[in-house]
Design an enzyme around this catalytic site. Structure first.
Site, PDB file in Angstrom:
ATOM      1  NE  ARG A  57     -28.474  30.249 -26.052  1.00 43.74           N
ATOM      2  CZ  ARG A  57     -28.455  31.130 -25.055  1.00 43.74           C
ATOM      3  NH1 ARG A  57     -29.534  31.833 -24.792  1.00 43.74           N
ATOM      4  NH2 ARG A  57     -27.381  31.290 -24.324  1.00 43.74           N
ATOM      5  N   GLY A 100     -21.031  31.780 -24.142  1.00 45.07           N
ATOM      6  CA  GLY A 100     -20.475  33.126 -24.260  1.00 45.07           C
ATOM      7  C   GLY A 100     -19.699  33.416 -25.535  1.00 45.07           C
ATOM      8  N   GLY A 146     -23.736  30.699 -18.128  1.00 48.58           N
ATOM      9  CA  GLY A 146     -23.825  30.779 -16.668  1.00 48.58           C
ATOM     10  C   GLY A 146     -24.121  29.440 -16.038  1.00 48.58           C
ATOM     11  CE  LYS A 181     -17.068  42.866 -13.708  1.00 53.16           C
ATOM     12  NZ  LYS A 181     -18.359  43.186 -13.080  1.00 53.16           N
TER      13      LYS A 181
END
Length: 401
Positions: free
Chosen positions: A36, A353, A376, A197
């Site tokens: 990053r 992720g 996200g 999920k």
């Protein structure tokens, strides 16, 4: 979504506040993954070379509005200094007379890093006075932190409402690459979605089913789809309250003519721990007391066959319990396969992720067309949701488009 960038103003002599995403992992006071930080270097170097006085700001971890010594940005400043080949000092606090003085002393081409913004509860509350204090450091605002653009915080929205607000080069690339997936992908267009999920990704699944030709589903979220098909999942993590959603998505794929590919065989384990006994079984024969932990070899082959003709692929989320090496094979196989496809000229975009962690572990990051720095944020972008930190940036005038 055409935004003005740092190329659209003259930084020379100006104080430029740059929101970066330096939320990186630390171990024993050292940065263990600097990707990053490296992603922000083009913007920082551009501004330095063009004579800006650069004030960098980031959060690190979740200090919940209080000072946490282990979450200070000193190790980040040390790594950034090494990458830039010059010392980047870090302030003792994001606010205060000492910080104001350090900003005043900045000369053209120099860089200063503010201490962790989230040591102040006002940051996440988008407090107007906190935003005003940050804005006082600069003449111009630049957002290069795509990973935080889905949060309406003081450093992503509040300050951008007080200063001329531009996109950094990383932000520009993120918007360009993700917009291309939604607006003009080369076809066939395929998506690979994994992770734990279904509920986290229902909206993105819904939106992508209107865009893609092929959808591959793996990871824990595939278990809910298997339940929807009447298959046993044993003790596996699954969202029983989302089975109807999964049925609806299966029906939508059929109605839209989208090829939906689910696992046909899976690796199951007695316990979801290192060293546990495991074996591969067809999805119809998952034992009642075992848990699904990865996709099997036949599933891997089916996934690859389904993706073989794709010209554009988006991948987000692991295909198994990736953090346990024995259950990471499906994810790593997908990383290798998509790296080869990217090398062959296919556009492959990866969204944040553990899928990125797998790519980094295998040393394959350079092969991919684009690896998003915002897990996200990239998912919310692909849901076609407006990201507050992007919406607030200056739009390019229509005649310049």
């Amino acid at each position: 979504m055409d935004k003005l960038t740092i190329r659209d103003f003259d930084p020379n002599g100006k104080r430029v506040f740059v929101r970066v995403d330096f939320n990186v992992p630390l171990e024993d006071g050292k940065v263990t993954d600097d990707s990053r930080i490296r992603a922000a270097l083009p913007t920082i170097r551009y501004l330095m070379q063009h004579g800006a006085r650069v004030v960098l700001a980031s959060h690190l971890g979740r200090p919940d509005g209080r000072v946490v010594e282990a979450l200070r940005l000193r190790p980040v400043a040390a790594r950034l200094s090494a990458l830039l080949g010059r010392t980047v000092p870090v302030t003792g606090d994001a606010l205060g007379p000492g910080t104001q003085d350090a900003v005043r002393r900045l000369r053209p081409g120099e860089v200063l890093l503010l201490e962790n913004l989230r040591f102040h509860p006002e940051e996440e509350k988008n407090d107007p006075q906190f935003a005003k204090a940050l804005a006082a450091y600069a003449d111009v605002y630049v957002n290069d932190a795509f990973g935080t653009a889905h949060r309406a915080h003081a450093s992503t929205v509040g300050i951008a409402q007080l200063l001329p607000a531009y996109a950094g080069l990383l932000m520009e690339r993120e918007i360009t690459m993700l917009s291309r997936l939604l607006e003009n992908p080369e076809r066939p267009f395929a998506a690979v979605l994994g992770g734990a999920k279904v509920s986290d990704k229902i909206k993105v699944l819904d939106n992508l089913l209107d865009k893609v030709d092929t959808l591959v589903v793996g990871g824990g979220m595939a278990n809910t789809f298997l339940l929807a098909q009447g298959k046993p999942v044993g003790k596996s993590k699954a969202e029983h309250d989302r089975v109807e959603d999964a049925r609806r998505l299966i029906a939508k794929a059929e109605e839209k003519g989208v090829r939906l590919v689910l696992p046909t065989d899976v690796v199951v384990a007695k316990e979801v721990t290192r060293g546990a006994e495991y074996k591969t079984v067809p999805v119809e024969k998952v034992p009642a007391s075992w848990s699904i932990v990865d996709v099997g070899k036949a599933s891997q082959a089916a996934f690859e066959a389904a993706l073989a003709d794709a010209r554009t692929v988006f991948w987000n989320g692991p295909l198994g319990v990736f953090e346990i090496p024995s259950f990471s094979h499906g994810t790593k196989a997908m990383a290798r396969f998509l790296a080869d496809r990217a090398k062959a000229g296919v556009t492959v975009v990866v969204g944040g992720g553990d899928s990125v962690a797998a790519i980094d572990q295998l040393g394959l990051a350079e092969a991919f067309t684009h690896i998003s720095t915002g897990g996200g944020a990239s998912l919310e972008f692909l849901e076609a949701r407006e990201l507050p930190g992007v919406a607030v940036l200056l739009d390019r005038p229509k005649e310049e488009s």
